[in-house]
Motif scaffolding. Structure first.
Motif, mmCIF file in Angstrom:
data_model
loop_
_atom_site.group_PDB
_atom_site.id
_atom_site.type_symbol
_atom_site.label_atom_id
_atom_site.label_comp_id
_atom_site.label_asym_id
_atom_site.label_seq_id
_atom_site.Cartn_x
_atom_site.Cartn_y
_atom_site.Cartn_z
ATOM 1 N N SER A 75 -57.719 -20.562 -75.577
ATOM 2 C CA SER A 75 -56.314 -21.263 -74.737
ATOM 3 C C SER A 75 -56.381 -21.752 -73.505
ATOM 4 O O SER A 75 -56.017 -22.455 -73.131
ATOM 5 N N GLU A 101 -48.644 -15.162 -74.991
ATOM 6 C CA GLU A 101 -49.529 -14.195 -74.358
ATOM 7 C C GLU A 101 -50.002 -14.109 -72.883
ATOM 8 O O GLU A 101 -50.030 -13.288 -72.630
ATOM 9 N N ASP A 124 -49.549 -20.576 -79.467
ATOM 10 C CA ASP A 124 -50.370 -20.042 -78.360
ATOM 11 C C ASP A 124 -49.568 -17.720 -78.140
ATOM 12 O O ASP A 124 -49.334 -17.937 -77.738
ATOM 13 N N HIS A 160 -55.676 -14.535 -83.288
ATOM 14 C CA HIS A 160 -56.834 -13.917 -82.551
ATOM 15 C C HIS A 160 -57.403 -13.782 -84.225
ATOM 16 O O HIS A 160 -56.269 -13.600 -85.019
HETATM 17 MG MG MG Z 1 -55.245 -15.789 -75.018
#
Ligand code: MG
Ligand code: TYD
Length: 455
Positions: A104, A126, A172, A215
């Protein structure tokens, strides 16, 4: 032209085909194709006033002529380099990495500095808006064109990117976005694949570049970004050694550039900073020469990189001798031990052998052979190699030293970093002398040991 109402999607790789087959033509998985009845991309809302033909014409030109299209600079030269010279409009890149590694942070920095004068949308599912803007403020990111959206609904994100006329959309993360039409019952993997497929269609039809953050889960590939790799144009992985401040971005797939390019960053108080001279990090060596340590010029990261290799040879304590390789191929290490024994009279059969690449990098090229052999002999004889010495080269089973690619470039890099002696394969000896460095070209392992002073 009307498209068929149904298509078949592979549940292993999400590839799409128009007719059912027993085996997925994309990934080769058997019995993995499932029929799907999903709304076609044409159902996506178009900006008011846009002619129906426009979205399908523009992207084709944009993508086919990728070389001719002006890439978007990201404002981070290292990041541009791994991408092959900036972000291609209409392209989709996936950047994967462990939670907390700095994805990020990196993409927020990119979003703030990319494509000056153009609108950029950073969509996050997120964090809250407050968290993102706090981070942006702390990092001192101005980003006049940057808008942040806290949203998980894919359609809302795409609508906002279109409305903003964005040049770049950052998502994100892919694990947090939802494609509402799939409904709550759809599994996580279906959501991942469908959202990515929608983002790809969106990028291709609008020319808006998309960067997807994903991720990587420790448990395995299936829920992580690996299943998405073939859907996107570029796949980058963000890696680091445990506890290290250094971060490496590696391109493992790139339709618009070279793979295996590395970019180096260091994570600090003010976010990620580029490391322009990565050799310097990997070469933070002890002040005094130590037996078993050698510097090699590696090149499997897309550019020459000076890296320290270490070997430790110790009298075997019990049972079978141990052979441990960190960042190196263990089979190759075993092979080199046999070659040393047979062709250089250096026997390590009664020894435990450990080999390591300093800095946590993994090296997959054969150019590690010669330096490793020298480090092993140095450790065995307890005789340090000169600190001003570098080496690279492949070693064959008959004890011959074989040339590797980019020989001269490697020697030049070593000279640039202040090394004085290079032990290199005969086939890699530069035609003309290179200023500041003495090249010792060798044809056989035994010769190499003598040239390095460990014979
Ligand atoms: Mg992040
Ligand atoms: P983050 O970008 O949130 O990781 P990801 O998105 O991959 O999960 O980075 C989180 C870590 O980075 C966190 O442990 C704090 C650290 N960090 C710094 O050290 N310096 C900084 O300036 C920032 C923004 C984060």
């Amino acid at each position: 032209m009307a498209r068929p109402a149904v298509s078949f999607v592979c549940n292993a790789c999400a590839a799409e085909t128009l007719k059912w087959q027993g085996q997925c033509p994309q990934c080769g998985e058997w019995n993995s194709l499932e029929q799907r009845v999903l709304p076609r991309p044409a159902a996506m809302p178009r900006p008011a006033g846009a002619a129906a033909a426009v979205p399908s014409v523009v992207p084709a030109r944009l993508v086919d002529a990728a070389g001719a299209v002006a890439r978007l600079p990201t404002g981070l030269a290292e990041f541009d380099r791994v991408l092959g010279g900036g972000i291609v409009p209409g392209s989709v890149s996936l950047i994967g990495g462990d939670p907390g590694i700095g994805k990020s942070t990196l993409l927020l920095q990119v979003a703030a500095s990319a494509a000056p004068g153009r609108a950029i949308l950073y969509a996050t599912g997120e964090e809250s808006l407050a968290q993102v803007s706090m981070r942006a403020r702390r990092l001192g990111l101005a980003g006049a064109g940057l808008s942040v959206l806290a949203e998980t609904d894919l359609d809302a994100i795409l609508g906002a990117a279109r409305a903003a006329g964005a040049a770049l959309l950052v998502v994100d993360s892919i694990q947090t976005v939802q494609f509402a039409e799939l409904g709550a019952s759809a599994g996580a993997v279906t959501q991942l694949k469908e959202c990515t497929a929608q983002l790809v269609r969106f990028a291709k039809t609008t020319g808006i570049a998309v960067v997807i953050i994903g991720h990587v889960t420790k448990e395995g590939a299936i829920a992580g970004p690996r299943v998405l790799e073939h859907l996107v144009d570029a796949v980058l992985y963000f890696e680091s050694e445990a506890g290290s401040r250094f971060r490496i971005v590696r391109a493992v797939k790139n339709r618009f550039g070279a793979v295996n390019e590395l970019a180096f960053f260091v994570m600090g108080e003010e976010g990620l900073k580029e490391v322009r001279n990565p050799s310097a990090i990997f070469l933070a060596r002890a002040a005094e020469a130590a037996p078993g340590s050698i510097v090699m010029v590696a090149r499997d990261s897309g550019r020459p990189l000076l890296i320290e290799l270490q070997a430790l040879v110790d009298r075997m304590r019990f049972g079978a001798p141990r052979r441990v390789a960190q960042g190196l191929d263990a089979n190759r290490l075993a092979m080199l031990l046999a070659i040393l024994n047979r062709h250089a009279g250096v026997s390590l059969q009664e020894h435990d052998v450990f080999a390591n690449v300093v800095g946590g990098l993994s090296l997959g090229e054969t150019a590690t052979d010669l330096p490793l052999v020298l480090a092993l002999a140095s450790s065995l004889r307890d005789r340090p190699l000169p600190q001003s010495l570098v080496a690279f080269g492949e070693v064959g089973l008959t004890g011959e030293v074989r040339p590797v690619a980019f020989g001269e470039e490697r020697v030049r890099e070593a000279a640039k970093q202040g090394f004085k002696v290079a032990v290199v394969p005969q086939g890699n000896a530069p035609r003309k002398p290179i200023e500041g460095i003495e090249v010792r070209a060798v044809g056989r392992v035994a010769e190499a040991l003598a040239a390095a002073g460990t014979g």
